[in-house]
Scaffold this active site. Structure first.
Site, PDB file in Angstrom:
ATOM      1  N   CYS A 100       3.644  -1.987   7.012  1.00  0.00           N
ATOM      2  CA  CYS A 100       3.724  -2.077   5.560  1.00  0.00           C
ATOM      3  C   CYS A 100       4.936  -1.290   5.054  1.00  0.00           C
ATOM      4  O   CYS A 100       5.631  -1.726   4.137  1.00  0.00           O
ATOM      5  CB  CYS A 100       2.430  -1.526   4.965  1.00  0.00           C
ATOM      6  SG  CYS A 100       2.373  -1.667   3.196  1.00  0.00           S
ATOM      7  N   CYS A 200      -3.306  -0.329   4.186  1.00  0.00           N
ATOM      8  CA  CYS A 200      -2.224   0.041   3.292  1.00  0.00           C
ATOM      9  C   CYS A 200      -2.239  -0.844   2.055  1.00  0.00           C
ATOM     10  O   CYS A 200      -2.001  -2.046   2.141  1.00  0.00           O
ATOM     11  CB  CYS A 200      -0.929  -0.147   4.070  1.00  0.00           C
ATOM     12  SG  CYS A 200       0.498  -0.352   3.061  1.00  0.00           S
TER      13      CYS A 200
END
Length: 395
Positions: A100, A200
């Site tokens: 991410c 995330c």
């Protein structure tokens, strides 16, 4: 005046990061990334991203900085979610947080920020950036955060020099309690907010449910392998070369159902990961069972009793060439070279002494001590002192 765009996540860390930048005289803009809106897998009725974006908006308002939301859910799905399903299907265990940062925050998000005229992008990570001069060039360093308990440099182990050059980490010099204290003094709505758990930016998502959407359940067996099986007895102790020894140390044991006994059933090998202890649903063993391997082709989970089971422990791992990443490109090893480092194979792990060996098709990392549950698909990161200099995907 330099313009910084802060990824405001609705948490305390990014809130304080924005405040500090403003204090330092930057023109600060808050941007909230919306990465997810499939409510079918969130755990509770609350809609986490709505709460978070509201909190981010209130913080921006309080700090007197402009605020907007960007929807990155399409890129997120493509680059993170699809990749995760793909890895799990191959029987590997991906790390969505590392990805991410590489793919979303410091790529898609960074491009949006630069299009908005930003000089820098800032996040609420507990790490620091250093700059050194070498051969007349500026080189950026990724340094551990001052708070040893919260250091998040590991999650940024895939960043490049280009990405680091535009990144700022305002809270890297602070500890978590100090960050909370600043937020409390400023009376920010996020001051006492718990740290986000879960994937995330997706908020409260349970991983198995999340995977079950894409990966169909199919029943298979759980096999227990005794720790005194002959497959664990060292076959050889003399090697013609270091590389031969490393190949031996990293060799994957090929398990078969006949090596052990069937002790239970499961709903799909791809939902399990090496080192996992929960969710097996098998009782009656002297020591708890740990997953020592998963076979997604045959849909079998192999387990062993106790955290010192030889099936869990290894001294070395291998990273293929195309998955080796140097944050410090100038320190890259060439074939035949070695480097003494400190390394970790997961976020919370203390740094361990290790040696890197560069060979033709990749890089071996040999640890001084045995490591538990070295897991394919996860990241190994190596450090010189407090500087993270490179990383790779364990193969």
């Amino acid at each position: 005046m330099k313009r910084v765009i802060v990824g405001l996540s609705g948490g305390v860390d990014s809130s304080v990061a924005a405040y500090l930048l403003k204090e330092q005289g930057y023109e600060v803009i808050g941007l909230f990334m919306k990465n997810w809106h499939d409510d079918s897998v969130t755990i509770s009725d609350e809609c986490p991203w709505l709460d978070d974006s509201n909190d981010a908006m209130l913080v921006a308002d309080k700090l007197g900085i402009p605020f907007q939301t960007v929807d990155l859910s399409e890129q997120y799905k493509e680059r993170i979610v699809d990749y995760m399903f793909d890895e799990y299907q191959r029987g590997r265990t991906p790390n969505p947080d590392v990805l991410c940062n590489r793919e979303i925050k410091f790529d898609v998000f960074m491009k949006i920020a630069l299009d908005l005229g930003a000089d820098y992008v800032a996040t609420g990570h507990y790490c620091r950036k250093g700059t050194i001069q070498k051969d007349g060039e500026e080189i950026y360093q990724l340094l551990a955060g001052v708070d040893g308990n919260k250091d998040q440099s590991y999650f940024l182990c895939q960043l490049s020099q280009e990405q680091l050059s535009k990144a700022l980490f305002p809270i890297g010099e602070l500890t978590k309690p100090e960050v909370r204290e600043i937020a409390t003094k400023l009376n920010l709505v996020t001051a006492d907010k718990k740290d986000s758990q879960g994937l995330c930016f997706i908020g409260k998502v349970r991983l198995p449910e999340f995977l079950q959407q894409k990966l169909m359940p199919k029943e298979g067996v759980i096999v227990e392998i005794a720790s005194d099986r002959e497959i664990y007895l060292n076959g050889t102790s003399s090697f013609d070369s270091k590389e031969e020894e490393l190949q031996y140390l990293t060799k994957k044991i090929d398990y078969h159902i006949t090596d052990g006994k069937v002790v239970g059933k499961h709903q799909g090998a791809h939902y399990f990961t090496k080192g996992q202890r929960k969710g097996l649903g098998v009782g009656g063993t002297v020591e708890p069972l740990f997953v020592i391997d998963t076979d997604v082709e045959e849909n079998v989970i192999y387990t062993g009793q106790g955290k010192d089971h030889p099936g869990l422990l290894k001294r070395a791992l291998f990273v293929a060439n195309d998955e080796v990443h140097w944050v410090r490109e100038d320190l890259e090893l060439h074939q035949g070279e070695t480097l003494e480092v400190k390394a970790r194979i997961r976020y919370r792990q203390p740094l361990e002494s290790a040696t890197l060996y560069k060979v033709e098709n990749g890089l071996f990392v040999e640890f001084q001590n045995l490591q538990s549950a070295i897991t394919e698909g996860q990241f190994v990161a190596w450090y010189l002192g407090e500087e993270l200099v490179g990383s790779g995907v364990i193969s």
